[in-house]
Every structure is written in C-alpha cells, then in structure tokens.
Design an enzyme around this catalytic site. Structure first.
Site, short mmCIF file in Angstrom:
data_model
loop_
_atom_site.label_atom_id
_atom_site.label_comp_id
_atom_site.label_asym_id
_atom_site.label_seq_id
_atom_site.Cartn_x
_atom_site.Cartn_y
_atom_site.Cartn_z
N HIS A 95 -4.10 0.38 7.69
CA HIS A 95 -2.84 -0.48 7.75
C HIS A 95 -1.69 0.63 7.60
CE1 HIS A 95 -2.33 0.55 3.51
NE2 HIS A 95 -1.08 -0.11 3.57
N HIS A 121 2.90 7.60 2.72
CA HIS A 121 2.60 6.78 3.73
C HIS A 121 3.94 6.03 4.45
CE1 HIS A 121 2.45 3.93 0.36
NE2 HIS A 121 2.84 2.96 1.28
N HIS A 123 5.75 2.97 6.72
CA HIS A 123 5.74 1.58 7.24
C HIS A 123 6.98 1.47 8.23
CE1 HIS A 123 3.70 -0.10 3.71
NE2 HIS A 123 4.24 0.94 3.03
N HIS A 154 6.84 6.15 1.74
CA HIS A 154 6.90 6.06 0.38
C HIS A 154 5.98 7.17 -0.15
CE1 HIS A 154 7.01 1.40 0.78
NE2 HIS A 154 8.30 1.88 0.82
N THR A 221 3.67 -2.92 -2.07
CA THR A 221 3.84 -3.68 -1.07
C THR A 221 3.04 -4.13 -0.13
OG1 THR A 221 4.61 -1.73 0.40
CG2 THR A 221 6.51 -2.56 -1.02
#
Length: 278
Positions: A95, A121, A123, A154, A221
């Site tokens: 993801h 990572h 998003h 993040h 999240t």
C-alpha cells in the site's frame, strides 16, 4: 537532548520492527483494505473489516485531519531533531513505498520523550489538508491537485513504550525532491521482496525546511488506525516532480496507486503550532 544508549535503541527498534510493520502495513500480502471509495473494503468500510480495525470507525482521535491555521493555538517550541546516517532498505509494502532504517538512525525528542526513527513512507495525494484545500483531477496523465498537495511523506518514530510520533511533510508539483532522488530510479522500479539496500542515509535534511509546525494527537492513517500518535505536520510544502510521483506509484498494487485516507473529524481536539528554532 538527553539520548538513550544507542545499543538500547537498536534493540528496541529490532524487537518492535514486526509490530510496527503490522501496524503501518496491515495490507501486506492479504489486501484486507483498499483506498477505492466505492469498494467493499474502501476507507469508509475499514472499521467493519475485522475487530482489529474497529478504531477506524469507532476511534475518537483519528488521522488525517484538516488543519485550520488561524485556529491553531500557540505553544512553545517542541521538536528536537537528532538524526544520523544509518543503513536503510527500500520496500514495497503493497500500500506504500517505504524506507526502513536497519540500525540507529537517530530520532527526535517531543515533550521530553525520545523517539527513534524507524521508517518513512509516501502517500499520494496528501492526507492532511491545511485550511481545507481540496483536490481536483486534471486531464493529464497523472493526477494533479489544484490548490492542494500532490503527496505527503511520513517519518515514523517510536519510543521505548511502543508509542509513536510522526512528522509529516506535504508536497506540491515542482522540482525533484533531493531525498527521493537518493533512492534512485532503478531501485524504485524493481524492488526485491527482501528490500533494496540504499546504503547509509540520513533523514536530517528531509525533515527540515519548514518555519512552522502544527501538532495534534491522532492515529495511524492505515488500518488498524491505532490512536495515541503524536503528529507534527510542517506548514511549508516540499517540492516533488511529476516523474517522482509516477515512480512512487508505479510498484504499488491496484487499489493503492492513490493511497490517501480521507480527512477525519477533529472531534474537539486542539491543534497547536510552533516555530522552528533550528
């Protein structure tokens, strides 16, 4: 900043790495959830996918949130960074694309508590919004968000009690991001199942550059949406190129190409702000 013994921190990170991997990457290998709004396992359905995900729907302090700058209350400066170079690997966690440090990469201190850097990572698009900026699709080959932010990174930290502190930076389309450039195009396009070694890298320059930060208490999240996370979100956006966005999206599975959870309600929480003294 008072630093814990580096060896102790290394064992903390090593022993808890599996826990963090499960918390941050619950989809690994089984695709329990997705980001497709109209799917049976999309963001609005996460809380019903299993008892371990209930916080996603029942939680009182979920992330991300919209930050209204004018309503943020002033607080004393509270972010001490102390990063250093350490071996790291690049992973495709289904993801999200992540960089995971394999040793003592330093960390931060928040309100007197020391947190060790574990991973970062991305998003796409951004998860947090500032002053309610919304996203609008353009007809181009990539998704661009007018008056919004195109991505978010993040940096995840952990203390000795498994409590997490995350620093978030938003991106807008522009020049290439130097930190992403260090990962190299070849390593992003073909990520081995055991991770691609990046050599020694530091998060120092990648976690600076903003004059103001916002602080609030929230959650992870991604499922299981665990709460009790200390969030620090930078006011100043970084720059990322269109090509870098495509590189970060490329290896991800279907349903995760755009991997941003919708904004959650504040539910009475206070957002504070402070200036950077470093």
């Amino acid at each position: 900043m008072a630093k814990p013994n580096p060896l102790s921190l290394y064992f903390i990170v090593s022993s808890l790495s599996l826990i963090i991997a499960c918390n941050a990457d619950a989809s690994k290998g089984n695709h329990d959830f997705s980001y497709l709004e109209d799917s049976s396992n999309g963001p609005t359905k996460w809380g019903s996918l299993g008892t371990q995900f209930k916080s996603c729907s029942d939680g009182e302090s979920q992330s991300p949130v919209n930050i209204e700058a004018k309503k943020a209350k002033d607080q004393p400066y509270d972010l001490k960074r102390s990063y250093k170079e350490a071996p790291a690997k690049l992973f495709n966690r289904d993801h999200a694309i992540t960089v995971e440090w394999q040793g003592d990469a330093g960390g931060i201190e928040v309100n007197g508590t020391a947190y060790q850097l574990f991973q970062c990572h991305w998003h796409i698009p951004s998860e947090h919004t500032i002053n309610g900026k919304k996203y609008v699709e353009s007809p181009s080959i990539y998704t661009h968000f007018v008056h919004g932010h195109d991505a978010e990174i993040h940096f995840v930290h952990i203390d000795g009690n498994d409590q997490k502190a995350v620093i978030g930076f938003l991106y807008t389309i522009g020049k290439a991001d130097p930190f992403i450039e260090k990962l190299s195009e070849s390593k992003l396009k073909a990520i081995d199942t055991n991770g691609n070694a990046l050599g020694k890298i530091s998060a120092s320059s990648a976690t600076s550059g903003s004059k103001k930060y916002y602080r609030y208490r929230g959650s992870l999240t991604t499922p299981p949406c665990s709460e009790g996370v200390t969030w620090t979100v930078a006011d100043t956006a970084k720059s990322i190129s269109k090509e870098q966005i495509e590189l970060l999206k490329g290896p991800l599975d279907h349903g995760f190409k755009e991997n941003a959870r919708p904004v959650q309600e504040l539910r009475g929480r206070t957002v504070t702000q402070f200036g950077d003294k470093e």
